[in-house]
Design an enzyme around this catalytic site. Sequence first.
Site, PDB file in Angstrom:
ATOM      1  N   ASP A  43      -0.558   4.163   4.812  1.00 40.96           N
ATOM      2  CA  ASP A  43       0.362   4.497   3.728  1.00 40.96           C
ATOM      3  C   ASP A  43       0.962   3.232   3.103  1.00 40.96           C
ATOM      4  O   ASP A  43       1.253   2.263   3.801  1.00 40.96           O
ATOM      5  CB  ASP A  43       1.480   5.385   4.297  1.00 40.96           C
ATOM      6  CG  ASP A  43       2.289   6.082   3.228  1.00 40.96           C
ATOM      7  OD1 ASP A  43       1.766   6.289   2.127  1.00 40.96           O
ATOM      8  OD2 ASP A  43       3.448   6.450   3.512  1.00 40.96           O
ATOM      9  N   HIS A  44       1.128   3.235   1.788  1.00 40.49           N
ATOM     10  CA  HIS A  44       1.860   2.196   1.039  1.00 40.49           C
ATOM     11  C   HIS A  44       1.547   0.780   1.494  1.00 40.49           C
ATOM     12  O   HIS A  44       2.430   0.050   1.951  1.00 40.49           O
ATOM     13  CB  HIS A  44       3.362   2.429   1.154  1.00 40.49           C
ATOM     14  CG  HIS A  44       3.879   3.439   0.182  1.00 40.49           C
ATOM     15  ND1 HIS A  44       4.014   3.202  -1.164  1.00 40.49           N
ATOM     16  CD2 HIS A  44       4.274   4.708   0.379  1.00 40.49           C
ATOM     17  CE1 HIS A  44       4.466   4.285  -1.756  1.00 40.49           C
ATOM     18  NE2 HIS A  44       4.631   5.220  -0.852  1.00 40.49           N
TER      19      HIS A  44
END
Length: 288
Positions: free
Chosen positions: A82-83
């Site tokens: 994620d991210h």
Amino acid sequence: MPLISSTEMLQVARREKYAVAAFNVHTLEMLQAVVEAAVETASPLIIQTTVGTVKHLGPDYIAHAAKTAADRTDLPMALHLDHCTDFTTIIQCIRAGYTSVMIDASMYPFEENVEQTRKVMEVAIASGVNVEAELGKVGGVEDNIVVDERHASLADPEECVQFVAQTGVLTLAPAIGTAHGIYKGRPDIDFARIARIAELVDVPLVLHGGSGVPAEQIHQAVALGMSKVNIATELRIAFSNAIKGVFTDHPEENDPRKYMVPAKEAVKQLAMEKMRLCGSIGKAGIAR
């Protein structure tokens, strides 16, 4: 079954108008909890880790734990980074066995976001890995990325069309008014913007900042086209509060199994509720 790319899983969710819940986990117990929730509800599942968690535990440890969990079930299950803003970390995670990655270049101008996303796409496609990218800026705090309200901005639907066309990205996270963390008031979600983006692009859309969003808003966002809903902060709070509760009642406790078991159960129950909100219960059979 083995871990799979989330590409087809999310394409099916978009077509069938439900969403796959994606949970950020930070410990083995949290990973086990969301997997057990998926097994009990027959739901497809995306396990996620932040860059901070990758640095804390190591991508190989995380990937092997996720692979073991997947091999013990017959559910469609993906492992997502994620991210991430760092290309090297993305490559490390792909090599370790992650089946989905997010390149977050949303803080740069449109052209730079396109260029960085293309670079990741070239590597990921060759490995059969899903790629998620963000357009606009989701506010709040996610791991070490902080976007305050002044700098948060909503995704432009026409730019979403251009971005998908120019990058070939497989999954898009448009900023539509949600924020990372826990909301102080009711989220100001732009549902008309979700509907317009879903009308214009044919890739699955991702709702970031899903923690604390009221049930009716989750339902509406999914009905309009969100195919993946990210849950992070709520899971951490449930996990931590359960541990605090054990020490409140038994301050002398020093056996991790005694406080990790209720923490794991708290995460599992919350995960099952989020799967219900996403409409993914019983969908494991069609999400392969």
